[in-house]
Design a protein around this motif. Sequence first.
Motif, PDB file in Angstrom:
ATOM      1  N   UNK A   1      20.750   9.694 -11.570  1.00  0.00           N
ATOM      2  CA  UNK A   1      21.711   9.044 -10.684  1.00  0.00           C
ATOM      3  C   UNK A   1      21.025   8.020  -9.789  1.00  0.00           C
ATOM      4  N   UNK A   2      19.818   8.381  -9.366  1.00  0.00           N
ATOM      5  CA  UNK A   2      19.050   7.476  -8.524  1.00  0.00           C
ATOM      6  C   UNK A   2      18.754   6.186  -9.279  1.00  0.00           C
ATOM      7  N   UNK A   3      18.405   6.337 -10.536  1.00  0.00           N
ATOM      8  CA  UNK A   3      18.140   5.158 -11.360  1.00  0.00           C
ATOM      9  C   UNK A   3      19.381   4.269 -11.405  1.00  0.00           C
TER      10      UNK A   3
ATOM     11  N   UNK B   1      21.481   3.951  -9.150  1.00  0.00           N
ATOM     12  CA  UNK B   1      21.690   3.302  -7.859  1.00  0.00           C
ATOM     13  C   UNK B   1      20.648   2.247  -7.537  1.00  0.00           C
ATOM     14  N   UNK B   2      19.529   2.215  -8.272  1.00  0.00           N
ATOM     15  CA  UNK B   2      18.488   1.235  -7.951  1.00  0.00           C
ATOM     16  C   UNK B   2      19.039  -0.172  -8.142  1.00  0.00           C
ATOM     17  N   UNK B   3      18.957  -0.998  -7.127  1.00  0.00           N
ATOM     18  CA  UNK B   3      19.457  -2.369  -7.248  1.00  0.00           C
ATOM     19  C   UNK B   3      18.729  -3.094  -8.373  1.00  0.00           C
ATOM     20  N   UNK B   4      19.440  -3.992  -9.048  1.00  0.00           N
ATOM     21  CA  UNK B   4      18.802  -4.633 -10.188  1.00  0.00           C
ATOM     22  C   UNK B   4      17.676  -5.566  -9.764  1.00  0.00           C
ATOM     23  N   UNK B   5      17.691  -6.051  -8.533  1.00  0.00           N
ATOM     24  CA  UNK B   5      16.520  -6.846  -8.106  1.00  0.00           C
ATOM     25  C   UNK B   5      15.268  -5.997  -8.053  1.00  0.00           C
ATOM     26  N   UNK B   6      15.440  -4.711  -7.718  1.00  0.00           N
ATOM     27  CA  UNK B   6      14.260  -3.853  -7.652  1.00  0.00           C
ATOM     28  C   UNK B   6      13.654  -3.706  -9.040  1.00  0.00           C
TER      29      UNK B   6
ATOM     30  N   UNK C   1      11.951  -6.879  -9.904  1.00  0.00           N
ATOM     31  CA  UNK C   1      10.689  -6.970  -9.175  1.00  0.00           C
ATOM     32  C   UNK C   1       9.589  -6.164  -9.882  1.00  0.00           C
ATOM     33  N   UNK C   2       9.941  -4.906 -10.242  1.00  0.00           N
ATOM     34  CA  UNK C   2       8.967  -4.086 -10.957  1.00  0.00           C
ATOM     35  C   UNK C   2       8.641  -4.716 -12.302  1.00  0.00           C
TER      36      UNK C   2
ATOM     37  N   UNK D   1      22.582  -9.200 -14.401  1.00  0.00           N
ATOM     38  CA  UNK D   1      22.171 -10.547 -14.037  1.00  0.00           C
ATOM     39  C   UNK D   1      20.752 -10.640 -13.478  1.00  0.00           C
ATOM     40  N   UNK D   2      20.542  -9.989 -12.333  1.00  0.00           N
ATOM     41  CA  UNK D   2      19.306 -10.257 -11.599  1.00  0.00           C
ATOM     42  C   UNK D   2      18.061  -9.870 -12.395  1.00  0.00           C
TER      43      UNK D   2
ATOM     44  N   UNK E   1      11.030   7.258 -13.609  1.00  0.00           N
ATOM     45  CA  UNK E   1      11.768   7.112 -12.358  1.00  0.00           C
ATOM     46  C   UNK E   1      10.932   7.663 -11.206  1.00  0.00           C
TER      47      UNK E   1
ATOM     48  N   UNK F   1      28.606  -8.510 -12.544  1.00  0.00           N
ATOM     49  CA  UNK F   1      28.520  -8.812 -11.121  1.00  0.00           C
ATOM     50  C   UNK F   1      28.495 -10.313 -10.857  1.00  0.00           C
TER      51      UNK F   1
ATOM     52  N   UNK G   1      26.669   2.109  -1.600  1.00  0.00           N
ATOM     53  CA  UNK G   1      25.268   2.013  -1.997  1.00  0.00           C
ATOM     54  C   UNK G   1      25.108   0.905  -3.038  1.00  0.00           C
ATOM     55  N   UNK G   2      26.019   0.902  -3.992  1.00  0.00           N
ATOM     56  CA  UNK G   2      25.937  -0.139  -5.021  1.00  0.00           C
ATOM     57  C   UNK G   2      26.169  -1.521  -4.423  1.00  0.00           C
TER      58      UNK G   2
ATOM     59  N   UNK H   1      23.232  -2.998  -2.662  1.00  0.00           N
ATOM     60  CA  UNK H   1      22.098  -3.406  -3.474  1.00  0.00           C
ATOM     61  C   UNK H   1      22.363  -4.613  -4.345  1.00  0.00           C
TER      62      UNK H   1
ATOM     63  N   UNK I   1      23.062  -8.377  -5.677  1.00  0.00           N
ATOM     64  CA  UNK I   1      22.624  -9.725  -5.347  1.00  0.00           C
ATOM     65  C   UNK I   1      23.552 -10.774  -5.952  1.00  0.00           C
TER      66      UNK I   1
ATOM     67  N   UNK J   1      14.619 -10.002  -1.324  1.00  0.00           N
ATOM     68  CA  UNK J   1      13.598  -9.539  -2.259  1.00  0.00           C
ATOM     69  C   UNK J   1      13.483 -10.504  -3.440  1.00  0.00           C
TER      70      UNK J   1
ATOM     71  N   UNK K   1      10.101 -12.678  -4.148  1.00  0.00           N
ATOM     72  CA  UNK K   1       9.316 -12.327  -5.325  1.00  0.00           C
ATOM     73  C   UNK K   1       9.374 -13.405  -6.407  1.00  0.00           C
TER      74      UNK K   1
ATOM     75  N   UNK L   1      18.583   3.242  -0.681  1.00  0.00           N
ATOM     76  CA  UNK L   1      19.314   3.803  -1.831  1.00  0.00           C
ATOM     77  C   UNK L   1      19.107   5.312  -1.922  1.00  0.00           C
TER      78      UNK L   1
ATOM     79  N   UNK M   1      21.858   8.245  -1.643  1.00  0.00           N
ATOM     80  CA  UNK M   1      21.990   9.231  -2.703  1.00  0.00           C
ATOM     81  C   UNK M   1      21.915  10.651  -2.165  1.00  0.00           C
TER      82      UNK M   1
END
Lengths: 299, 294, 252
Positions: A111-113, A115-120, A123-124, A217-218, B38, B125, B212-213, B216, B218, B248, B252, B274, B278
């Motif tokens: 679930x956390x995955x 929620x991770x913003x796509x910019x993050x 970035x990785x 997108x990002x 993860x 999006x 939350x979504x 995050x 952009x 960010x 970056x 985030x 959660x």
Amino acid sequence: MAAKSQKITGALITKGIQFSGFSSILFVLLIMFFLFYQGIPALFDVPLGDLFSQRWYPIESLYGIVPLILGSLIVTLGASLIAVPFGVITAIYIAEIAPRWLAEIMKPLVELLAGLPSVVLGFLGILIVSPFLRDVLNLPTGLTAFTGSLLLGGIAIPTIVSISEDALKNVPVSYRQGSYALGVTQWQTIWSVTVPAARRGILTAIMLGLGRTIGETMTVMMVTGNAPVMPASFMALFMPIRTMTATIASEMGEVAGGSPHYHVLFFIGLILFLFTLAVNIVVSRISTQQLKRSERILS
Amino acid sequence: MTKIPASGNASPVLKQLIFQQIGFSVVTALAILTVLPIIAVLVYIIYLGAPAISWEFLTAMPQNGMRSGGIWPAIVGTFYLTLGTAIFSVPLGVASAIYLSEYAPENRLTRLIRLAIINLAGVPSVVYGLFGLGLFVIFLNFGTSILSASLTLSIMTLPVIISTTEEALRAVPQSFRVVSVSLGATKWQTIRRIVLPQSTAGILTGVVLGLERAAGETAPILFTGAAFFLPRLPNSPLDATMALPYHLFVISTQVPGMPIQIQYGTVLVLVAFVVLMNIIATILRSRARARRSW
Amino acid sequence: MTDKIIVENFSLTYSDGTESLFDVDIHIPGNKITALIGPAGGGKSTFLRIFNRLNDLADVREVRGNVLIDDVDILDPELDVIALRRKIGIVFSRPLPLPLTIYQNVSYGLEIAGERNKNKLNAGVEHALQMAELWEEVKGRLFDSAYSLSGGQQQRLCLARTLALEPEIILLDEPTSALDPVATAKIESSLSELKNQYTIIIAPHNTQQAGRIADYVAFFLQGRMIEFSSVENIFTRPVDERTQDYISGKFG
Ligand SMILES: Nc1ncnc2c1ncn2[C@@H]1O[C@H](COP(=O)(O)OP(=O)(O)OP(=O)(O)O)[C@@H](O)[C@H]1O
Ligand SMILES: [Mg+2]
């Protein structure tokens, strides 16, 4: 008096709730309207032949969107090759095999995955994945379609896992017990009874996962190298490309409102929208769950 | 006479069990391979980002072309955008879910609404960004602003809030509604006094996940409200704003010579947000389950 | 004796096509206990739910006929259903407390009706709990969850909850089916007390219960009202052969 004002408030609230209920339809129509309204002029600004040509080079008024469409398809295909097996297997593991405590750890992580913003992720991708791939695969640049696929796979996985897991959990226990009673092992039962019984849900999961992927997108903008070139062969997977979404995101900021370039970007948005619309209509056809309340009025 | 199975018959069973053991191991390995990255990513981000975090980093304005100083305006901007999104999407989403769960008849129109919601959930999006640009920024003339961006994010967030809220409402037993109505309550009284209080935790879970979504995202704010760099904080909803995810992206990819520390610090702040949301959602959900006396 | 309720040629069809009641004619006397007996699926619950229009919540396709309470046509679409439901209480077969405190369960109907005065609410709650013979057991824990009560207490709470509204008619749909004999006896004794003030219609848990508490009995079979008469008549000299068979335990 009090009763009357109460009645009026009640009626107003009911109206408000009804209106809110219909609002989703309104928003879909509005989105459609604006995409058509700003996107269709592209067909008049740019001859159809040029629009579907192979070269995207807006500075010279070349608006061929074929490389962008192919770019999106390649990345999505690559992502599905990763996300489908890993996602479905993980769902099977969580729903059928994992000990409870482990499942309870894995689910929030997935679930956390989600929620991770796509910019993050992008970035990785820039800082870890792409240098790694460049060195390991000995490529001129690590910003390729493949890098995008890998990361997009990560974006599709949570959707695939959670919907598939639900589908597997909803297979009645009696199916499995029937199978065990015949002396069939758990492993065989999973593949010959449970997974087939949940196939609609799993299919839905895959389609929704890939629907998300094509609209992402990002991440793709950051890691696929941003080169709107025609993918020539299978090797294109390891070269920079440019997706439809990334094109809109990176160019919309700089175009003049009302210019052909502007309309073409909206036109691309329209294509994306229609594509996801089609996916979602198919999905809602295969997965029409009965929401009807089963509980009868108290007897 | 019953036949005692010959010992030779045991071996296919054994074979099956060995086969199963191998299968389980492979599946387990793949599942762990899916989840492990993860954890690795989280650890990695914390490890590299933590040194960058300081009071100054969180609360100072960026300086020197964002290459030093803090990320305060991005944090504030994301807060404003999230708040704005909540203001529009929560009432509308909850009301919409109430309609679907409590009022909607089983008919064509309702099926159409459901299709619309599924579709809203699937719209890319960046297409929301285009839509926001067309409707809010240009047509309604709100300009590139917090207002336009919040409205765009709200519509994107609606489906999440609607579907989780509807699920929470449907989990309330129908019998409560019948009892309440039998005691002379109207539909709305029943909803307000029984159904909503019983589903609060579930609704809040959906709200938190939706916001939350939104926080995050952009792409939807790229052309509707995000600013590359602002020397001061926005002071009206009609101002553009910096925002953490866009910031960010900017540092970056768009600013050469950006110290890596600042980048990792920014990622950590975003990821921490985030994770926090959660955790809140998880707590709310377990509360929703625990509360059910019925 | 006056007829509190008059039902004429009443038929009801659910949307799945089940015709659950067919041409029912019955005159129900006021301030008496009338029991509806008959085999499962005969339409007793459906019949009870006519009077407070609770069938409005179910998938009903069609209703025909007349239902008059105190000479008012309650099937009238213009009727104030809320007022009707305050006048006619119902207790269901399972104890179904609302997810509130004991006190709130009883005050719920009053508050919904707009009563804000604390003293009146307190008095109403106490009175209702006393009539349901529950007051002594719960007076020290009014603000506990209603689920902390035993099943029998919960069911008496449900009775108190309807009594708080000071209704004229009380409908009970197998109110003791989930209770043990002791709890059942308590409910039955309350009902016998209450009949002086209220018109009570009950679908009893079994025929014996009808014999113990009812003044009048109506026998329902597959959606038809076969026979309506005083409890003595039904049990000692039923007119219809089918009633005879049912009473003597030949079916159902
Ligand atoms: N909500 C509903 N929708 C469709 N059919 C229904 C509904 N409720 C009841 N029925 C049907 O109507 C008929 C009468 O049901 P009802 O519950 O009134 O019978 P009953 O005499 O109370 O039975 P029991 O002794 O089991 O409580 C049955 O055939 C039942 O299946
Ligand atoms: Mg019944």
